[in-house]
Design a protein around this motif. Structure first.
Motif, PDB file in Angstrom:
ATOM      1  N   UNK A   2       0.828  -1.208   0.000  1.00 24.76           N
ATOM      2  CA  UNK A   2       0.000   0.000   0.000  1.00 24.76           C
ATOM      3  C   UNK A   2       0.866   1.263   0.000  1.00 24.76           C
ATOM      4  N   UNK A   3       1.965   1.254   0.731  1.00 19.48           N
ATOM      5  CA  UNK A   3       2.874   2.404   0.727  1.00 19.48           C
ATOM      6  C   UNK A   3       3.498   2.613  -0.647  1.00 19.48           C
ATOM      7  N   UNK A   4       3.827   1.515  -1.321  1.00 20.07           N
ATOM      8  CA  UNK A   4       4.510   1.613  -2.609  1.00 20.07           C
ATOM      9  C   UNK A   4       3.580   1.991  -3.762  1.00 20.07           C
ATOM     10  N   UNK A   5       2.331   1.498  -3.729  1.00 19.16           N
ATOM     11  CA  UNK A   5       1.464   1.648  -4.897  1.00 19.16           C
ATOM     12  C   UNK A   5       0.118   2.317  -4.621  1.00 19.16           C
ATOM     13  N   UNK A   6      -0.242   2.489  -3.356  1.00 19.02           N
ATOM     14  CA  UNK A   6      -1.549   3.064  -3.032  1.00 19.02           C
ATOM     15  C   UNK A   6      -2.461   2.022  -2.410  1.00 19.02           C
ATOM     16  N   UNK A   7      -3.597   2.476  -1.937  1.00 25.40           N
ATOM     17  CA  UNK A   7      -4.554   1.644  -1.228  1.00 25.40           C
ATOM     18  C   UNK A   7      -5.463   0.970  -2.244  1.00 25.40           C
ATOM     19  N   UNK A   8      -5.296  -0.337  -2.460  1.00 19.82           N
ATOM     20  CA  UNK A   8      -6.071  -0.988  -3.522  1.00 19.82           C
ATOM     21  C   UNK A   8      -7.430  -1.500  -3.052  1.00 19.82           C
ATOM     22  N   UNK A   9      -8.283  -1.729  -4.006  1.00 20.74           N
ATOM     23  CA  UNK A   9      -9.509  -2.472  -3.768  1.00 20.74           C
ATOM     24  C   UNK A   9      -9.129  -3.950  -3.833  1.00 20.74           C
ATOM     25  N   UNK A  10      -9.437  -4.707  -2.801  1.00 20.31           N
ATOM     26  CA  UNK A  10      -9.066  -6.119  -2.738  1.00 20.31           C
ATOM     27  C   UNK A  10     -10.303  -6.953  -3.084  1.00 20.31           C
ATOM     28  N   UNK A  11     -10.192  -7.714  -4.159  1.00 22.29           N
ATOM     29  CA  UNK A  11     -11.293  -8.569  -4.577  1.00 22.29           C
ATOM     30  C   UNK A  11     -11.119  -9.939  -3.932  1.00 22.29           C
ATOM     31  N   UNK A  12     -12.222 -10.472  -3.433  1.00 21.28           N
ATOM     32  CA  UNK A  12     -12.174 -11.807  -2.839  1.00 21.28           C
ATOM     33  C   UNK A  12     -13.308 -12.647  -3.413  1.00 21.28           C
ATOM     34  N   UNK A  13     -13.057 -13.930  -3.475  1.00 21.13           N
ATOM     35  CA  UNK A  13     -14.034 -14.875  -3.997  1.00 21.13           C
ATOM     36  C   UNK A  13     -14.081 -16.090  -3.088  1.00 21.13           C
ATOM     37  N   UNK A  14     -15.194 -16.791  -3.136  1.00 18.97           N
ATOM     38  CA  UNK A  14     -15.298 -18.098  -2.505  1.00 18.97           C
ATOM     39  C   UNK A  14     -14.842 -19.117  -3.534  1.00 18.97           C
ATOM     40  N   UNK A  15     -13.831 -19.922  -3.225  1.00 17.52           N
ATOM     41  CA  UNK A  15     -13.376 -20.901  -4.222  1.00 17.52           C
ATOM     42  C   UNK A  15     -14.430 -21.976  -4.480  1.00 17.52           C
ATOM     43  N   UNK A  16     -14.796 -22.102  -5.731  1.00 22.91           N
ATOM     44  CA  UNK A  16     -15.643 -23.210  -6.162  1.00 22.91           C
ATOM     45  C   UNK A  16     -14.778 -24.383  -6.589  1.00 22.91           C
ATOM     46  N   UNK A  17     -13.591 -24.070  -7.045  1.00 19.82           N
ATOM     47  CA  UNK A  17     -12.653 -25.111  -7.461  1.00 19.82           C
ATOM     48  C   UNK A  17     -11.246 -24.555  -7.292  1.00 19.82           C
ATOM     49  N   UNK A  18     -10.342 -25.382  -6.801  1.00 14.03           N
ATOM     50  CA  UNK A  18      -8.923 -25.025  -6.743  1.00 14.03           C
ATOM     51  C   UNK A  18      -8.108 -26.292  -6.912  1.00 14.03           C
ATOM     52  N   UNK A  19      -7.328 -26.326  -7.968  1.00 14.21           N
ATOM     53  CA  UNK A  19      -6.372 -27.413  -8.189  1.00 14.21           C
ATOM     54  C   UNK A  19      -5.006 -26.777  -8.315  1.00 14.21           C
ATOM     55  N   UNK A  20      -4.097 -27.181  -7.462  1.00 19.58           N
ATOM     56  CA  UNK A  20      -2.747 -26.631  -7.462  1.00 19.58           C
ATOM     57  C   UNK A  20      -1.777 -27.797  -7.504  1.00 19.58           C
ATOM     58  N   UNK A  21      -1.039 -27.915  -8.604  1.00 17.99           N
ATOM     59  CA  UNK A  21      -0.102 -29.010  -8.774  1.00 17.99           C
ATOM     60  C   UNK A  21       1.196 -28.786  -8.023  1.00 17.99           C
ATOM     61  N   UNK A  22       1.947 -29.850  -7.839  1.00 21.14           N
ATOM     62  CA  UNK A  22       3.208 -29.800  -7.096  1.00 21.14           C
ATOM     63  C   UNK A  22       4.245 -28.901  -7.766  1.00 21.14           C
ATOM     64  N   UNK A  23       4.132 -28.696  -9.091  1.00 23.22           N
ATOM     65  CA  UNK A  23       5.109 -27.873  -9.795  1.00 23.22           C
ATOM     66  C   UNK A  23       4.582 -26.467 -10.091  1.00 23.22           C
ATOM     67  N   UNK A  24       3.652 -25.961  -9.276  1.00 21.16           N
ATOM     68  CA  UNK A  24       3.065 -24.645  -9.484  1.00 21.16           C
ATOM     69  C   UNK A  24       4.126 -23.545  -9.520  1.00 21.16           C
ATOM     70  N   UNK A  25       5.228 -23.743  -8.810  1.00 23.38           N
ATOM     71  CA  UNK A  25       6.293 -22.722  -8.796  1.00 23.38           C
ATOM     72  C   UNK A  25       6.951 -22.537 -10.162  1.00 23.38           C
ATOM     73  N   UNK A  26       6.703 -23.441 -11.096  1.00 20.48           N
ATOM     74  CA  UNK A  26       7.268 -23.334 -12.447  1.00 20.48           C
ATOM     75  C   UNK A  26       6.414 -22.456 -13.363  1.00 20.48           C
ATOM     76  N   UNK A  27       5.301 -21.923 -12.857  1.00 22.47           N
ATOM     77  CA  UNK A  27       4.416 -21.100 -13.694  1.00 22.47           C
ATOM     78  C   UNK A  27       5.137 -19.838 -14.162  1.00 22.47           C
ATOM     79  N   UNK A  28       4.966 -19.527 -15.439  1.00 23.87           N
ATOM     80  CA  UNK A  28       5.546 -18.314 -16.019  1.00 23.87           C
ATOM     81  C   UNK A  28       4.501 -17.440 -16.696  1.00 23.87           C
ATOM     82  N   UNK A  29       3.289 -17.974 -16.863  1.00 20.38           N
ATOM     83  CA  UNK A  29       2.201 -17.248 -17.500  1.00 20.38           C
ATOM     84  C   UNK A  29       0.920 -17.475 -16.718  1.00 20.38           C
TER      85      UNK A  29
END
Length: 181
Positions: A73-100
């Protein structure tokens, strides 16, 4: 959860990439965090738009009430934070390899059969995973009646509607595998 900052067209995106490289690893072991994808866009529109998946609300609020969010917030300003209830979440073991990343969504028509819509979103998630997505999150939001879909990819994503991002870093516990349905 996501907040975003639209940056001026002449903003030096090297500043964002450096911030991600410096600050990103600091959250790699944050309790309650499933992952944080450090998303940025430096095409026609410049943006910094981190996306988080939390284990629970307490972890999310702990972050929002803490020093790391205060620094953003200090660096960029006070943002609007969007939140959702997850209907689905799949996170694979190699998620750290994401580039896009891709983020899209839809407005829910009034009086829609939400249980049927949720099944359709499950089908979307299965298809994205079959196409190589490393993580898929589908979120439901009942104030504006919208669905948000985030996919993380190792390679350039298949052509689809929605916002495309580069991923500078993914903070996540090593070997994290999550499935929420």
């Amino acid at each position: 959860m996501q907040y975003s900052f639209v940056l001026p067209a002449d903003y030096d995106m090297a500043v964002i990439r450096e911030r991600i490289a410096t600050k990103g690893p600091l959250l790699d072991g944050l309790p309650g965090l499933v992952f944080k994808a450090y998303l940025y866009a430096d095409g026609a529109e410049h943006a910094y738009a981190p996306f988080y998946l939390w284990r629970d609300e307490e972890a999310m609020h702990g972050f929002l009430n803490g020093p790391a969010f205060a620094g953003v917030a200090r660096a960029f300003g006070w943002p609007s934070v969007k939140t959702w209830t997850p209907w689905h979440a799949s996170v694979g073991a190699d998620v750290r390899a994401a580039r896009f990343a891709t983020r899209g969504g839809a407005v829910i028509a009034p009086y829609s059969a939400l249980s049927e819509l949720r099944l359709q979103e499950e089908a979307f998630a299965r298809q994205a995973l079959a196409q190589g997505a490393l993580a898929v999150v589908v979120g439901f939001e009942s104030v504006t009646w919208t669905i948000t879909r985030l996919c993380l990819w190792r390679d350039a994503p298949p052509v689809e509607a929605g916002q495309r991002y580069s991923v500078g870093h993914v903070s996540a516990p090593a070997g994290a595998l999550v499935a929420v349905r």
